[in-house]
Design a protein around this motif. Structure first.
Motif, PDB file in Angstrom:
ATOM      1  N   LEU A  97       0.735  -1.276  -0.119  1.00 17.29           N
ATOM      2  CA  LEU A  97       0.036   0.109  -0.095  1.00 17.29           C
ATOM      3  C   LEU A  97       0.826   1.276   0.013  1.00 17.29           C
ATOM      4  O   LEU A  97       0.409   2.151  -0.629  1.00 17.29           O
ATOM      5  CB  LEU A  97      -0.737  -0.212   1.039  1.00 17.29           C
ATOM      6  CG  LEU A  97      -2.103  -0.766   1.251  1.00 17.29           C
ATOM      7  CD1 LEU A  97      -2.884  -0.761   2.331  1.00 17.29           C
ATOM      8  CD2 LEU A  97      -3.092  -0.445  -0.036  1.00 17.29           C
ATOM      9  N   ALA A 100       2.342   2.290  -3.614  1.00 19.02           N
ATOM     10  CA  ALA A 100       1.303   2.409  -4.449  1.00 19.02           C
ATOM     11  C   ALA A 100       0.767   3.829  -4.144  1.00 19.02           C
ATOM     12  O   ALA A 100       0.634   4.804  -4.794  1.00 19.02           O
ATOM     13  CB  ALA A 100       0.195   1.492  -4.589  1.00 19.02           C
ATOM     14  N   PHE A 104       0.493   7.305  -6.251  1.00 21.51           N
ATOM     15  CA  PHE A 104      -0.675   7.702  -6.405  1.00 21.51           C
ATOM     16  C   PHE A 104      -1.051   9.071  -5.952  1.00 21.51           C
ATOM     17  O   PHE A 104      -1.661   9.998  -6.693  1.00 21.51           O
ATOM     18  CB  PHE A 104      -1.868   6.998  -5.547  1.00 21.51           C
ATOM     19  CG  PHE A 104      -2.249   5.684  -6.405  1.00 21.51           C
ATOM     20  CD1 PHE A 104      -1.576   5.311  -7.642  1.00 21.51           C
ATOM     21  CD2 PHE A 104      -2.747   4.548  -5.722  1.00 21.51           C
ATOM     22  CE1 PHE A 104      -1.739   4.110  -8.244  1.00 21.51           C
ATOM     23  CE2 PHE A 104      -3.070   3.332  -6.221  1.00 21.51           C
ATOM     24  CZ  PHE A 104      -2.600   3.056  -7.467  1.00 21.51           C
ATOM     25  N   ALA A 108      -1.883  12.592  -8.132  1.00 18.95           N
ATOM     26  CA  ALA A 108      -3.118  13.095  -7.723  1.00 18.95           C
ATOM     27  C   ALA A 108      -3.325  14.438  -7.166  1.00 18.95           C
ATOM     28  O   ALA A 108      -4.143  14.781  -6.758  1.00 18.95           O
ATOM     29  CB  ALA A 108      -4.049  12.071  -7.110  1.00 18.95           C
ATOM     30  N   LEU A 114      -8.742  12.868  -3.289  1.00 15.01           N
ATOM     31  CA  LEU A 114      -7.987  11.468  -3.596  1.00 15.01           C
ATOM     32  C   LEU A 114      -6.511  11.753  -2.913  1.00 15.01           C
ATOM     33  O   LEU A 114      -5.889  10.707  -2.389  1.00 15.01           O
ATOM     34  CB  LEU A 114      -7.699  11.511  -5.151  1.00 15.01           C
ATOM     35  CG  LEU A 114      -7.622   9.855  -5.568  1.00 15.01           C
ATOM     36  CD1 LEU A 114      -8.721   9.120  -5.341  1.00 15.01           C
ATOM     37  CD2 LEU A 114      -7.095   9.836  -6.949  1.00 15.01           C
ATOM     38  N   TRP A 118      -4.837   9.385  -0.158  1.00 16.75           N
ATOM     39  CA  TRP A 118      -3.629   8.376  -0.254  1.00 16.75           C
ATOM     40  C   TRP A 118      -2.498   8.892   0.598  1.00 16.75           C
ATOM     41  O   TRP A 118      -1.652   8.211   0.895  1.00 16.75           O
ATOM     42  CB  TRP A 118      -3.229   8.474  -1.968  1.00 16.75           C
ATOM     43  CG  TRP A 118      -4.178   7.500  -2.608  1.00 16.75           C
ATOM     44  CD1 TRP A 118      -5.177   7.619  -3.427  1.00 16.75           C
ATOM     45  CD2 TRP A 118      -4.229   5.964  -2.634  1.00 16.75           C
ATOM     46  NE1 TRP A 118      -5.964   6.519  -3.735  1.00 16.75           N
ATOM     47  CE2 TRP A 118      -5.377   5.486  -3.399  1.00 16.75           C
ATOM     48  CE3 TRP A 118      -3.538   5.065  -1.703  1.00 16.75           C
ATOM     49  CZ2 TRP A 118      -5.791   4.340  -3.342  1.00 16.75           C
ATOM     50  CZ3 TRP A 118      -3.737   3.846  -1.662  1.00 16.75           C
ATOM     51  CH2 TRP A 118      -5.007   3.312  -2.780  1.00 16.75           C
TER      52      TRP A 118
END
Lengths: 318, 108
Positions: A97, A100, A104, A108, A114, A118
């Motif tokens: 996680l 990623a 991300f 973003a 978002l 994240w």
């Protein structure tokens, strides 16, 4: 030098490098989560800039340590993977996680909800992964895979604290903004004090409730390692306070390696106390020699690449 | 796997011939290049499937059966579903973000 001993040394080097470089990486995420004050956005940006180019390379050492373990000590690896499946799965979820989420949230930037989500995932995963890796080490040291025991959980908390300390020290040399630099200087010193306090907890728990671990801690290697770690911690404080940021890096690296070496050396020649020793868990000599040759060939390629990577992206800011 | 590789070889050969003759690349060849874009990945995955399924029921041929190699730790199905769910969420987020990145710039 027997092949088994050489394999132990290779595994030790891989784990030390992961503890320091991977630890700095996880710690960066912890500071991302703890970003506070008027410069919180700059603090986050500094962390992103520091770990952006190297975080994937840092986790090479985890893969290398795992491959070394299952190639050279397959019996113990199978036993550990089954006994510690829960904390290792949690650590794996954290690592997956985390990587990623880091990518991300950077892509973003123009979608605030978002990006915020994240960012929280990134920070939380940066706590979870080192916590459960530390917990797994603590559980391993008990010889019973008691990963929910207070001792193992305390080692997990200690691991997170060390990661935060290593990250705060490592980032100092790369900061251009004087304000952010002052923030992280304070943090590096506070984190060093936190390492001493949080580090005393598993020792106290071992003394009262985990006699086997206490015996390992009384081993001369463990005592010397603990003294080296303490001295290195003091050196970190002194170097950070005097703006000797390069020296502080070596001191904090030495501290982390001493802690790891104290555990490894204290319980040697046991790999999993009461279950496996280095020799009883080892693969055949032929297998280990083949692995060592392959690792040496790989190192010829890997080490110059890593040096180049660090030279390009990690030159001092000032 | 073999089909994808052959198709990619043919497309490359077609392009080489067009380049050697110094002719403009035909629309059909351009279409073939576009269609060929995912073939490399498909070949890679297909090759992986062949090695994994092809050696069953062995995990190490003649030495160890897959059924004997599987972990004895509990809750394997729960872990499988949790990890699957994580990867579905990550894949969906990745897809959504890539669409945003690939979107043409809006001029205001």
């Amino acid at each position: 030098v027997t092949p088994v001993l050489a394999a132990v040394a290779v595994a030790g080097i891989a784990m030390s490098l992961y503890a320091v470089l991977g630890g700095a990486d996880f710690g960066g995420g912890v500071w991302d989560l703890l970003a506070t004050g008027p410069r919180r956005a700059q603090q986050r940006a500094a962390v992103t800039e520091a770990i952006g180019p190297v975080w994937e390379a840092n986790h090479v050492w985890l893969i290398f340590a795992i491959v070394t373990s299952f190639t050279c000590f397959p019996a113990a690896f199978a036993d550990i993977a089954i006994g510690l499946y829960a904390p290792l799965s949690f650590a794996l979820v954290g690592i997956v996680l985390r990587g990623a989420a880091f990518v991300f949230r950077n892509y973003a930037a123009d979608a605030p909800t978002l990006a915020r989500t994240w960012t929280v995932v990134f920070g939380a995963a940066s706590l979870i992964a080192p916590f459960f890796l530390g917990d797994a080490v603590g559980a391993l040291a008990t010889g019973r895979y008691a990963w929910t025991s207070p001792f193992a959980l305390a080692v997990g908390a200690f691991a997170v604290t060390v990661c935060a300390q290593v990250a705060a020290v490592f980032i100092l040399r790369e900061l251009r903004d004087a304000g952010v630099c002052a923030d992280f200087r304070t943090r590096a010193i506070r984190a060093t004090i936190a390492v001493w306090i949080v580090g005393a907890i598993p020792i106290a728990l071992a003394a009262t409730s985990v006699p086997d671990v206490l015996a390992a801690l009384r081993h001369p290697v463990a005592i010397v390692a603990a003294l080296v770690a303490l001295a290195a911690g003091l050196a970190v404080m002194a170097a950070v306070a005097r703006h000797r940021d390069a020296a502080a890096r070596y001191a904090v690296g030495l501290e982390a390696v001493a802690v790891l070496g104290g555990w490894f050396g204290g319980q040697a020649p046991a790999l999993v106390p009461g279950r496996y020793s280095f020799t009883s868990a080892a693969a055949s000599d032929a297998m280990i020699v083949a692995f060592l040759v392959a690792a040496a060939c790989g190192a010829v390629l890997l080490i110059p690449s890593l040096v180049l990577l660090l030279r390009v992206f990690k030159a001092p800011a000032r | 796997m073999v089909g994808s590789g052959t198709a990619l070889l043919l497309i490359a050969a077609g392009w080489a011939i067009a380049a050697l003759r110094r002719r403009p690349v035909s629309r059909a060849l351009m279409g073939a290049v576009a269609l060929g874009a995912p073939l490399g990945l498909i070949a890679l995955e297909a090759g992986w499937f062949v090695t994994e399924f092809g050696r069953q029921p062995w995990i190490a041929r003649g030495l160890l059966r897959t059924a004997d190699a599987v972990t004895t730790s509990p809750d394997l199905d729960a872990r499988f579903f949790v990890f699957s769910l994580i990867y579905v969420v990550l894949a969906a987020t990745c897809w959504w973000l890539l669409r945003r990145v690939g979107r043409p710039e809006v001029t205001s």
